[in-house]
Design a protein around this motif. Structure first.
Motif, PDB file in Angstrom:
ATOM      1  N   UNK A 104     -16.445 -20.286   8.426  1.00 50.28           N
ATOM      2  CA  UNK A 104     -16.548 -18.876   8.033  1.00 50.28           C
ATOM      3  C   UNK A 104     -16.410 -18.798   6.519  1.00 50.28           C
ATOM      4  N   UNK A 105     -17.385 -18.156   5.862  1.00 50.32           N
ATOM      5  CA  UNK A 105     -17.313 -17.916   4.423  1.00 50.32           C
ATOM      6  C   UNK A 105     -17.061 -16.434   4.193  1.00 50.32           C
ATOM      7  N   UNK A 106     -15.893 -16.133   3.605  1.00 48.56           N
ATOM      8  CA  UNK A 106     -15.516 -14.765   3.293  1.00 48.56           C
ATOM      9  C   UNK A 106     -15.275 -14.688   1.784  1.00 48.56           C
ATOM     10  N   UNK A 107     -15.747 -13.624   1.161  1.00 47.92           N
ATOM     11  CA  UNK A 107     -15.580 -13.406  -0.281  1.00 47.92           C
ATOM     12  C   UNK A 107     -16.381 -14.397  -1.117  1.00 47.92           C
ATOM     13  N   UNK A 108     -17.344 -15.092  -0.512  1.00 45.79           N
ATOM     14  CA  UNK A 108     -18.048 -16.125  -1.270  1.00 45.79           C
ATOM     15  C   UNK A 108     -18.996 -15.537  -2.316  1.00 45.79           C
ATOM     16  N   UNK A 109     -19.393 -14.261  -2.173  1.00 41.91           N
ATOM     17  CA  UNK A 109     -20.341 -13.673  -3.124  1.00 41.91           C
ATOM     18  C   UNK A 109     -19.644 -12.831  -4.185  1.00 41.91           C
ATOM     19  N   UNK A 110     -18.314 -12.961  -4.298  1.00 40.41           N
ATOM     20  CA  UNK A 110     -17.567 -12.176  -5.279  1.00 40.41           C
ATOM     21  C   UNK A 110     -18.005 -12.523  -6.701  1.00 40.41           C
ATOM     22  N   UNK A 111     -18.464 -11.507  -7.437  1.00 41.18           N
ATOM     23  CA  UNK A 111     -18.764 -11.670  -8.859  1.00 41.18           C
ATOM     24  C   UNK A 111     -19.987 -12.483  -9.176  1.00 41.18           C
ATOM     25  N   UNK A 112     -20.938 -12.627  -8.247  1.00 40.70           N
ATOM     26  CA  UNK A 112     -22.141 -13.402  -8.548  1.00 40.70           C
ATOM     27  C   UNK A 112     -23.377 -12.545  -8.268  1.00 40.70           C
ATOM     28  N   UNK A 113     -24.494 -12.965  -8.781  1.00 41.59           N
ATOM     29  CA  UNK A 113     -25.757 -12.286  -8.555  1.00 41.59           C
ATOM     30  C   UNK A 113     -26.887 -13.113  -9.132  1.00 41.59           C
ATOM     31  N   UNK A 114     -28.091 -12.600  -9.045  1.00 40.40           N
ATOM     32  CA  UNK A 114     -29.234 -13.254  -9.654  1.00 40.40           C
ATOM     33  C   UNK A 114     -29.467 -14.664  -9.134  1.00 40.40           C
ATOM     34  N   UNK A 115     -29.672 -15.581 -10.113  1.00 39.64           N
ATOM     35  CA  UNK A 115     -29.992 -16.966  -9.777  1.00 39.64           C
ATOM     36  C   UNK A 115     -28.836 -17.646  -9.042  1.00 39.64           C
TER      37      UNK A 115
END
Length: 584
Positions: free
Chosen positions: A462-473
């Motif tokens: 389970x991946x939780x909070x893995x997209x915190x503070x990222x975007x784009x490439x």
């Protein structure tokens, strides 16, 4: 692998049943809809603490039930279940946990009651939740060892050779300790063994002597009866009863009559022959009976002597065995033990020599293992570092430290620690002390990306909070790596990023509904069209437009091509596409 999760009265979840699939399961929804509550419910299945305030308002209890399919290769889990008398022969594990508002708790695994501590042990084999330090398997020392040691086949072979040497050393150590322990009892035991050996030796026993003596005593004890039987038998053969002719005399007369008769009719010639043979046999029997009677010794002194000998044997049999053979076997055992005790110094010296040889062999194997670990740690650490850079942490550094330890263990003489520094100039810290959940999740993703095909740990992640503070490439790189890991394992991922959501094999939408009386969270799977609409919403942040829908379709198509490539590399068959359903 996690098949279903069913929840009753858990916070905003009144009654929800979620079906999960293999590959990548994406959970999306508006902020505050309750995505993390679903992960909290799954954590409860792994032994996490459930405070009573998680029970839905107006209810007296909550219950969570999870169904897992088991892999035949999960030997550690099978051993744990069998140790708890839990039947897993059908390849299925049903875990149920219920908590009441009064604080009472119940845990069932395949219908068997277990403690929360046992549930935590079982859960460690089932799911790895990244983003929650207490449930992160990667932080455990044994998993860091396993990750490193499984990365290189040469290292696997070196570890096997070391463990063989280590087991030999341990075995010799145990033999020495047992010998030392036994030596403390030798002084007292030596006197007893010598006394037993002397007592048996002085008796001068012969094999099966007791059986022969019992037969002789029985004969002498009934000598008068035997003599009477012998005299009667001999008399009947020779004199008959009350002075009449005996059997032999009668047979002789019968034979004479039949021989005289044969001069006139030889019809009874055969009968005459049988009578003659009978006479000869009975005559021999009479001689044997007579000789037996003449040889009988009715000496009371002999009987008394035999009985005294039998008393000696009985005394030994009561102490050392049921028969003389058993007594003699006990004496052999005593003599062997005496030899061992008397050779104690030589044996101890031989054991010390054996221990030292085994230690030298183990030390040599441990040194080889350490060198191979250092080499593999550099290669693995470098590969993970490159993945971490690609995942949006260009200044971060991860190193696998191999440090010597004072003692030998089944894993060798090394401490293996993953250390991390987020920024230049910051001191390296063990992963367990990395504060950010999202940061730690991305590190775990980098590690799993490198080691996915070799990692034999838990089947679900389970991946939780893995997209915190990222975007784009960076978001795209994270998405691709999650999909890559999902080609080897089941992955559950909560995300707000369309780049990650479009990689879904199963897309679950979580929404919150409210009425005047209550609020509840619902979970439902999305069809392909619904998935496209949800990705368009996530990308545009508003109601879907034609442009955002076209962009979402393009993202899904591109993700499908990427996943097909990852599955091809993993040797997995192409996944079937989901059927179209009407938009809702």
């Amino acid at each position: 692998m996690l098949k279903t999760l069913t929840v009753w009265n858990f916070a905003l979840l009144e009654h929800v049943q979620v079906e999960f699939g293999s590959g990548l399961n994406i959970l999306t929804g508006e902020t505050g809809a309750g995505k993390s509550i679903l992960i909290d419910a799954l954590s409860a299945m792994l032994g996490a603490r459930i405070p009573s305030d998680m029970i839905r308002t107006g209810c007296d209890w909550l219950r969570v039930e999870a169904v897992f399919t088991l892999d035949d290769e999960a030997l550690g889990l099978h051993e744990l279940l069998h140790g708890q008398a839990i039947d897993d022969s059908e390849g299925m594990l049903i875990v149920t946990r219920q908590v009441t508002r009064g604080g009472r708790s119940m845990v069932l695994v395949n219908g068997c009651h277990v403690t929360l501590a046992v549930l935590k042990q079982i859960g460690a084999f089932l799911v790895d939740i990244h983003g929650q330090h207490e449930n992160l398997a990667l932080l455990k020392e044994e998993n860091q060892f396993r990750l490193l040691d499984q990365f290189d086949p040469d290292l696997v072979e070196a570890l096997h050779a070391y463990r063989k040497a280590y087991d030999d050393w341990q075995q010799k150590q145990r033999a020495y300790a047992e010998k030392e322990q036994a030596s403390r009892e030798y002084a007292q035991r030596l006197d007893m063994l010598r006394w037993q050996d002397r007592e048996i030796s002085e008796a001068q026993l012969q094999p099966q002597e007791d059986e022969k003596l019992e037969t002789e005593i029985r004969k002498l004890s009934h000598a008068e009866k035997i003599a009477g039987y012998v005299e009667d038998a001999y008399a009947l053969l020779n004199r008959g009863m009350k002075g009449g002719g005996g059997v032999l005399e009668a047979l002789s007369q019968i034979k004479k009559d039949l021989e005289d008769m044969s001069r006139y009719d030889d019809s009874l010639a055969n009968a005459c022959k049988m009578v003659e043979e009978s006479e000869i046999s009975l005559q021999e029997a009479a001689y044997e009976i007579r000789d037996y009677g003449d040889s009988m010794d009715f000496s009371p002194e002999k009987l008394d002597k035999l009985q005294r000998r039998m008393d000696t044997i009985d005394k030994l049999r009561r102490k050392y065995g049921a028969t003389v053979s058993d007594v003699l076997a006990h004496q052999e055992k005593v003599q062997r033990e005496l030899a061992d005790i008397e050779n104690f110094d030589d044996d101890i010296a031989a054991l010390r020599d054996g221990i030292e040889r085994a230690r030298q062999e183990m030390a040599q194997r441990a040194a080889v293992l350490t060198e191979k670990r250092k080499k593999t740690a550099a290669e693995l650490g470098g590969a993970i570092g490159r993945q971490i850079t690609a995942l949006g942490m260009p200044k971060a550094r991860l190193r696998i430290a191999i440090e010597p330890r004072d003692t030998y263990t089944p894993r060798g003489r090394d401490n293996v620690t993953m250390v991390f520094s987020a920024n230049p100039g910051e001191a390296e810290k063990p992963l367990a002390r990395v504060a950010s959940g999202g940061e730690l999740s991305r590190i775990a993703l980098a590690i799993k990306t490198v080691a996915a095909s070799r990692d034999s740990s838990v089947p679900s992640m389970v991946f939780d909070e893995i997209d915190t503070g990222i975007g784009g490439r960076t978001a795209q790189m994270v998405a691709e790596r999650i999909a890559m890991v999902a080609s080897y394992k089941q992955v559950l991922c909560i995300t707000h990023l369309p780049q990650i959501a479009c990689m879904a094999d199963v897309h679950l939408y979580i929404a919150k509904t409210s009425s005047a009386a209550s609020t509840q969270t619902i979970v439902r799977p999305l069809s392909e069209r619904e998935q496209v609409r949800e990705i368009a919403r996530m990308a545009s942040g508003a109601d879907a437009t034609t442009a955002s829908m076209d962009n979402a379709r393009e993202m899904v198509l591109h993700a499908r091509q990427k996943k097909a490539l990852f599955r091809q590399r993993a040797g997995k068959p192409k996944q079937e596409e989901k059927p179209e359903t009407a938009e809702t």
